[in-house]
Structure formats: structure tokens, C-alpha cells
Design a protein around this motif. Structure first.
Motif, PDB file in Angstrom:
ATOM      1  N   ASP A 125      26.194  -5.892 -49.862  1.00  0.00           N
ATOM      2  CA  ASP A 125      25.287  -7.031 -49.694  1.00  0.00           C
ATOM      3  C   ASP A 125      25.813  -7.962 -48.605  1.00  0.00           C
ATOM      4  O   ASP A 125      26.476  -8.959 -48.876  1.00  0.00           O
ATOM      5  CB  ASP A 125      25.154  -7.778 -51.021  1.00  0.00           C
ATOM      6  N   SER A 126      25.501  -7.636 -47.353  1.00  0.00           N
ATOM      7  CA  SER A 126      25.949  -8.479 -46.239  1.00  0.00           C
ATOM      8  C   SER A 126      25.197  -9.796 -46.175  1.00  0.00           C
ATOM      9  O   SER A 126      25.662 -10.749 -45.559  1.00  0.00           O
ATOM     10  CB  SER A 126      25.772  -7.730 -44.914  1.00  0.00           C
ATOM     11  N   TRP A 127      24.010  -9.853 -46.799  1.00  0.00           N
ATOM     12  CA  TRP A 127      23.266 -11.118 -46.809  1.00  0.00           C
ATOM     13  C   TRP A 127      24.069 -12.201 -47.526  1.00  0.00           C
ATOM     14  O   TRP A 127      24.279 -13.291 -46.993  1.00  0.00           O
ATOM     15  CB  TRP A 127      21.908 -10.913 -47.488  1.00  0.00           C
ATOM     16  N   ALA A 128      24.532 -11.897 -48.728  1.00  0.00           N
ATOM     17  CA  ALA A 128      25.311 -12.874 -49.487  1.00  0.00           C
ATOM     18  C   ALA A 128      26.615 -13.195 -48.777  1.00  0.00           C
ATOM     19  O   ALA A 128      27.097 -14.339 -48.810  1.00  0.00           O
ATOM     20  CB  ALA A 128      25.589 -12.340 -50.898  1.00  0.00           C
ATOM     21  N   LEU A 129      27.185 -12.206 -48.102  1.00  0.00           N
ATOM     22  CA  LEU A 129      28.463 -12.403 -47.425  1.00  0.00           C
ATOM     23  C   LEU A 129      28.342 -13.337 -46.229  1.00  0.00           C
ATOM     24  O   LEU A 129      29.202 -14.196 -45.998  1.00  0.00           O
ATOM     25  CB  LEU A 129      29.006 -11.041 -46.972  1.00  0.00           C
ATOM     26  N   THR A 130      27.257 -13.190 -45.447  1.00  0.00           N
ATOM     27  CA  THR A 130      27.148 -13.945 -44.196  1.00  0.00           C
ATOM     28  C   THR A 130      26.360 -15.246 -44.335  1.00  0.00           C
ATOM     29  O   THR A 130      26.382 -16.072 -43.418  1.00  0.00           O
ATOM     30  CB  THR A 130      26.485 -13.083 -43.103  1.00  0.00           C
ATOM     31  N   PHE A 131      25.668 -15.454 -45.447  1.00  0.00           N
ATOM     32  CA  PHE A 131      24.864 -16.673 -45.589  1.00  0.00           C
ATOM     33  C   PHE A 131      25.695 -17.953 -45.403  1.00  0.00           C
ATOM     34  O   PHE A 131      25.265 -18.876 -44.711  1.00  0.00           O
ATOM     35  CB  PHE A 131      24.153 -16.689 -46.939  1.00  0.00           C
ATOM     36  N   PRO A 132      26.900 -18.053 -45.976  1.00  0.00           N
ATOM     37  CA  PRO A 132      27.666 -19.290 -45.764  1.00  0.00           C
ATOM     38  C   PRO A 132      28.090 -19.512 -44.310  1.00  0.00           C
ATOM     39  O   PRO A 132      28.524 -20.614 -43.962  1.00  0.00           O
ATOM     40  CB  PRO A 132      28.902 -19.090 -46.662  1.00  0.00           C
ATOM     41  N   LEU A 133      27.963 -18.485 -43.457  1.00  0.00           N
ATOM     42  CA  LEU A 133      28.431 -18.579 -42.076  1.00  0.00           C
ATOM     43  C   LEU A 133      27.304 -18.742 -41.071  1.00  0.00           C
ATOM     44  O   LEU A 133      27.550 -18.748 -39.869  1.00  0.00           O
ATOM     45  CB  LEU A 133      29.222 -17.304 -41.715  1.00  0.00           C
ATOM     46  N   HIS A 134      26.061 -18.905 -41.544  1.00  0.00           N
ATOM     47  CA  HIS A 134      24.924 -18.801 -40.626  1.00  0.00           C
ATOM     48  C   HIS A 134      24.400 -20.133 -40.102  1.00  0.00           C
ATOM     49  O   HIS A 134      23.457 -20.156 -39.326  1.00  0.00           O
ATOM     50  CB  HIS A 134      23.778 -18.048 -41.315  1.00  0.00           C
ATOM     51  N   TRP A 135      25.015 -21.241 -40.464  1.00  0.00           N
ATOM     52  CA  TRP A 135      24.432 -22.533 -40.123  1.00  0.00           C
ATOM     53  C   TRP A 135      24.556 -22.879 -38.647  1.00  0.00           C
ATOM     54  O   TRP A 135      23.774 -23.664 -38.105  1.00  0.00           O
ATOM     55  CB  TRP A 135      25.080 -23.627 -40.973  1.00  0.00           C
ATOM     56  N   ASP A 136      25.554 -22.322 -37.971  1.00  0.00           N
ATOM     57  CA  ASP A 136      25.704 -22.565 -36.536  1.00  0.00           C
ATOM     58  C   ASP A 136      26.208 -21.275 -35.888  1.00  0.00           C
ATOM     59  O   ASP A 136      26.181 -20.211 -36.500  1.00  0.00           O
ATOM     60  CB  ASP A 136      26.648 -23.743 -36.265  1.00  0.00           C
ATOM     61  N   ASP A 137      26.665 -21.380 -34.643  1.00  0.00           N
ATOM     62  CA  ASP A 137      27.105 -20.196 -33.903  1.00  0.00           C
ATOM     63  C   ASP A 137      28.621 -20.013 -33.929  1.00  0.00           C
ATOM     64  O   ASP A 137      29.181 -19.309 -33.084  1.00  0.00           O
ATOM     65  CB  ASP A 137      26.645 -20.294 -32.440  1.00  0.00           C
ATOM     66  N   THR A 138      29.288 -20.618 -34.890  1.00  0.00           N
ATOM     67  CA  THR A 138      30.747 -20.510 -34.949  1.00  0.00           C
ATOM     68  C   THR A 138      31.195 -19.077 -35.161  1.00  0.00           C
ATOM     69  O   THR A 138      32.191 -18.629 -34.584  1.00  0.00           O
ATOM     70  CB  THR A 138      31.302 -21.392 -36.090  1.00  0.00           C
ATOM     71  N   TYR A 139      30.462 -18.323 -35.986  1.00  0.00           N
ATOM     72  CA  TYR A 139      30.915 -16.996 -36.392  1.00  0.00           C
ATOM     73  C   TYR A 139      30.087 -15.866 -35.783  1.00  0.00           C
ATOM     74  O   TYR A 139      30.295 -14.698 -36.118  1.00  0.00           O
ATOM     75  CB  TYR A 139      30.886 -16.874 -37.914  1.00  0.00           C
ATOM     76  N   SER A 140      29.139 -16.174 -34.915  1.00  0.00           N
ATOM     77  CA  SER A 140      28.307 -15.131 -34.319  1.00  0.00           C
ATOM     78  C   SER A 140      27.616 -15.686 -33.078  1.00  0.00           C
ATOM     79  O   SER A 140      27.715 -16.876 -32.767  1.00  0.00           O
ATOM     80  CB  SER A 140      27.253 -14.647 -35.318  1.00  0.00           C
ATOM     81  N   ASP A 141      26.883 -14.800 -32.393  1.00  0.00           N
ATOM     82  CA  ASP A 141      26.035 -15.255 -31.293  1.00  0.00           C
ATOM     83  C   ASP A 141      24.604 -15.441 -31.771  1.00  0.00           C
ATOM     84  O   ASP A 141      23.684 -15.557 -30.973  1.00  0.00           O
ATOM     85  CB  ASP A 141      26.083 -14.266 -30.124  1.00  0.00           C
ATOM     86  N   GLY A 142      24.411 -15.444 -33.064  1.00  0.00           N
ATOM     87  CA  GLY A 142      23.090 -15.582 -33.656  1.00  0.00           C
ATOM     88  C   GLY A 142      22.699 -14.365 -34.464  1.00  0.00           C
ATOM     89  O   GLY A 142      22.191 -14.489 -35.576  1.00  0.00           O
ATOM     90  N   HIS A 143      22.973 -13.172 -33.925  1.00  0.00           N
ATOM     91  CA  HIS A 143      22.653 -11.964 -34.683  1.00  0.00           C
ATOM     92  C   HIS A 143      23.726 -10.885 -34.575  1.00  0.00           C
ATOM     93  O   HIS A 143      23.561  -9.797 -35.118  1.00  0.00           O
ATOM     94  CB  HIS A 143      21.294 -11.394 -34.262  1.00  0.00           C
ATOM     95  N   HIS A 144      24.844 -11.173 -33.900  1.00  0.00           N
ATOM     96  CA  HIS A 144      25.980 -10.259 -33.876  1.00  0.00           C
ATOM     97  C   HIS A 144      27.206 -11.049 -34.335  1.00  0.00           C
ATOM     98  O   HIS A 144      27.685 -11.919 -33.597  1.00  0.00           O
ATOM     99  CB  HIS A 144      26.221  -9.688 -32.481  1.00  0.00           C
ATOM    100  N   TYR A 145      27.704 -10.701 -35.513  1.00  0.00           N
ATOM    101  CA  TYR A 145      28.860 -11.425 -36.032  1.00  0.00           C
ATOM    102  C   TYR A 145      30.160 -10.960 -35.382  1.00  0.00           C
ATOM    103  O   TYR A 145      31.217 -11.522 -35.646  1.00  0.00           O
ATOM    104  CB  TYR A 145      28.931 -11.281 -37.552  1.00  0.00           C
ATOM    105  N   SER A 146      30.088  -9.941 -34.533  1.00  0.00           N
ATOM    106  CA  SER A 146      31.266  -9.520 -33.779  1.00  0.00           C
ATOM    107  C   SER A 146      31.339 -10.209 -32.423  1.00  0.00           C
ATOM    108  O   SER A 146      32.373 -10.143 -31.751  1.00  0.00           O
ATOM    109  CB  SER A 146      31.229  -8.000 -33.569  1.00  0.00           C
ATOM    110  N   ALA A 147      30.253 -10.874 -31.999  1.00  0.00           N
ATOM    111  CA  ALA A 147      30.173 -11.445 -30.655  1.00  0.00           C
ATOM    112  C   ALA A 147      30.494 -12.929 -30.670  1.00  0.00           C
ATOM    113  O   ALA A 147      29.691 -13.759 -30.244  1.00  0.00           O
ATOM    114  CB  ALA A 147      28.791 -11.196 -30.061  1.00  0.00           C
ATOM    115  N   SER A 148      31.646 -13.272 -31.165  1.00  0.00           N
ATOM    116  CA  SER A 148      32.091 -14.664 -31.142  1.00  0.00           C
ATOM    117  C   SER A 148      33.612 -14.677 -31.158  1.00  0.00           C
ATOM    118  O   SER A 148      34.259 -13.685 -31.509  1.00  0.00           O
ATOM    119  CB  SER A 148      31.546 -15.444 -32.352  1.00  0.00           C
ATOM    120  N   ARG A 149      34.182 -15.805 -30.775  1.00  0.00           N
ATOM    121  CA  ARG A 149      35.644 -15.888 -30.791  1.00  0.00           C
ATOM    122  C   ARG A 149      36.176 -15.859 -32.214  1.00  0.00           C
ATOM    123  O   ARG A 149      37.231 -15.288 -32.484  1.00  0.00           O
ATOM    124  CB  ARG A 149      36.089 -17.160 -30.079  1.00  0.00           C
TER     125      ARG A 149
END
Length: 228
Positions: free
Chosen positions: A169-193
């Protein structure tokens, strides 16, 4: 970059380590196509590609042996406007029919090639100000939170009762991280520092591989060998 077959190696490791990774684009029958999602399973070309991955590899060498594991990433391209020009919205019932057809394809593949352990990774949450309202994605602002909950519930129920997949369940895993672009470029969670979101998903995927199916859940492929 969407359909590939590569062997990754660590030549300096002792003993040397090699792993073969094959990828089949699941979002459209064409390499650069978008937003077909589960509709792709209705196209014979896509089904033939999947069959070639599992069926044409019968040798003992790494480059020709059958895969031990299969991961299905679903969700990002699975919900879309049925008609982009008129804005006609997709429905949960249409989504359910597409999902049932996709699972039917996987059931046929598993019957023919029963070896690999299969893991179904549900959609990640689109993140940041640019993509939270991205039309083709099943997030909380597209058609309302109740619709998203229905989609999530239908997916979990059908996938887990199929007897084919472990469910991540990646939805539950990534929901706390989706409020800004800190952890992704919007739709790729590997494309961020800050790759914490991607590392968390990879760790859970590894946990699925290293956990016996009976301990993970009772829907894992019985013939698989996560320990091997």
C-alpha cells in the motif's frame, strides 16, 4: 527508459553480484504513451510483452533465466477522464471492470508460468502544488475523497482475494509526504534530493521478498521462494 532489459553488476563485490531487471511499461501500449493504465491489458501487444518476459526466458544463465519476482506498479495512470475533450469523468464501476480484466491476464500468466513471486504496489500519492490536482491521478481532489476511498478499497479487495499477489500500500506510505515537493518532483518520489519516500518504498518491497508468503499474507504466490 520504460521498456528495457538490463543486467546490473557489482564487479568489485566478493563474490561478484549481478541482477537482471526487465521492465514493461504498464501505462500505455506505446513506449511514450500515457494514461491508458489498466486499459492497456485489453491490448494483445501488451499481453504478448508480458508473456515474453515470463515465457521466453528458459535458460540457466542470468540473461536467459525466468524472473524470480514480479512487481506491478498500478494507479498513477489508471484513473483518467474517459473523454478528455468533453471532460466526461471516469467511474468506479469502469475502473473495477478494467482491474478485473487486468487480474484475469495475470491469472492466466501465473497459470502458465507459476514461478515468480508477485507483488502489487498500489499508487503513490501525487505531491506538491503542481500535481495534487493532476487530472489523470486518483488522488483526493480529482473526484472527491469518497471516490478515492472506493477505488482503494476495490483494488485492495480484488488484488488480495485474487490469490496471486502480495499487496504493498504505497498510498498510505506516501500520503504523509505529499504536501509539498520535499520528497518528490510531484509524481516521482525518486526525483528529489530527499529520497526518504523512495527508500521507504524500496525497504518495504525488500521486506516482501524476504518474508515467507504465509507470514506476509495468504495471497502470495505459493510456488515462489522469497528467501531465494
Amino acid at each position: 527508459f520504460r521498456n528495457y532489459d538490463r543486467v546490473h553488476a557489482r564487479a568489485r563485490a566478493r563474490p561478484p553480484q549481478r541482477v537482471r531487471v526487465q521492465m514493461v511499461w504498464n501505462g500505455h501500449v506505446e513506449h511514450y504513451g500515457l494514461h491508458w493504465g489498466l486499459q492497456t491489458y485489453a491490448h494483445p501487444v501488451h499481453v504478448a510483452r508480458l508473456r515474453s518476459v515470463f515465457g521466453d526466458n528458459k535458460g540457466r544463465a542470468l540473461e536467459t533465466r525466468p524472473p524470480q519476482f514480479g512487481f506491478v506498479n498500478s494507479g498513477m495512470h489508471d484513473i483518467f477522464f474517459s473523454n478528455l475533450s468533453t471532460g466526461t469523468l471516469d467511474t468506479v464501476s469502469n475502473f473495477t471492470r478494467r482491474l478485473e480484466r487486468a487480474l484475469s491476464v495475470w491469472r492466466s500468466l501465473h497459470s502458465e508460468f507459476p514461478g515468480p513471486v508477485l507483488v502489487w504496489r498500489a499508487t503513490k500519492v501525487p505531491a506538491g502544488p503542481r500535481y495534487r490536482n493532476w487530472n489523470p491521478n486518483p488522488h483526493k481532489y480529482l473526484q472527491g475523497p469518497l471516490v478515492v476511498e472506493q477505488i482503494t478499497r476495490v483494488t485492495r479487495r480484488l488484488v488480495q482475494t485474487s490469490g496471486l499477489f502480495q499487496y504493498l500500500d504505497s498510498w498510505a506510505l506516501t500520503f504523509p509526504l505529499h504536501w509539498d515537493d520535499t520528497y518528490s518532483d510531484g509524481h516521482h518520489y525518486s526525483a528529489s534530493r530527499n529520497k526518504m519516500g523512495e527508500y521507504m518504498q524500496l525497504q518495504i518491497m525488500l521486506n516482501h521478498l524476504c518474508t515467507p508468503p504465509s507470514a506476509a499474507n495468504n495471497t502470495a504466490v505459493a510456488s515462489g521462494n522469497p528467501q531465494g
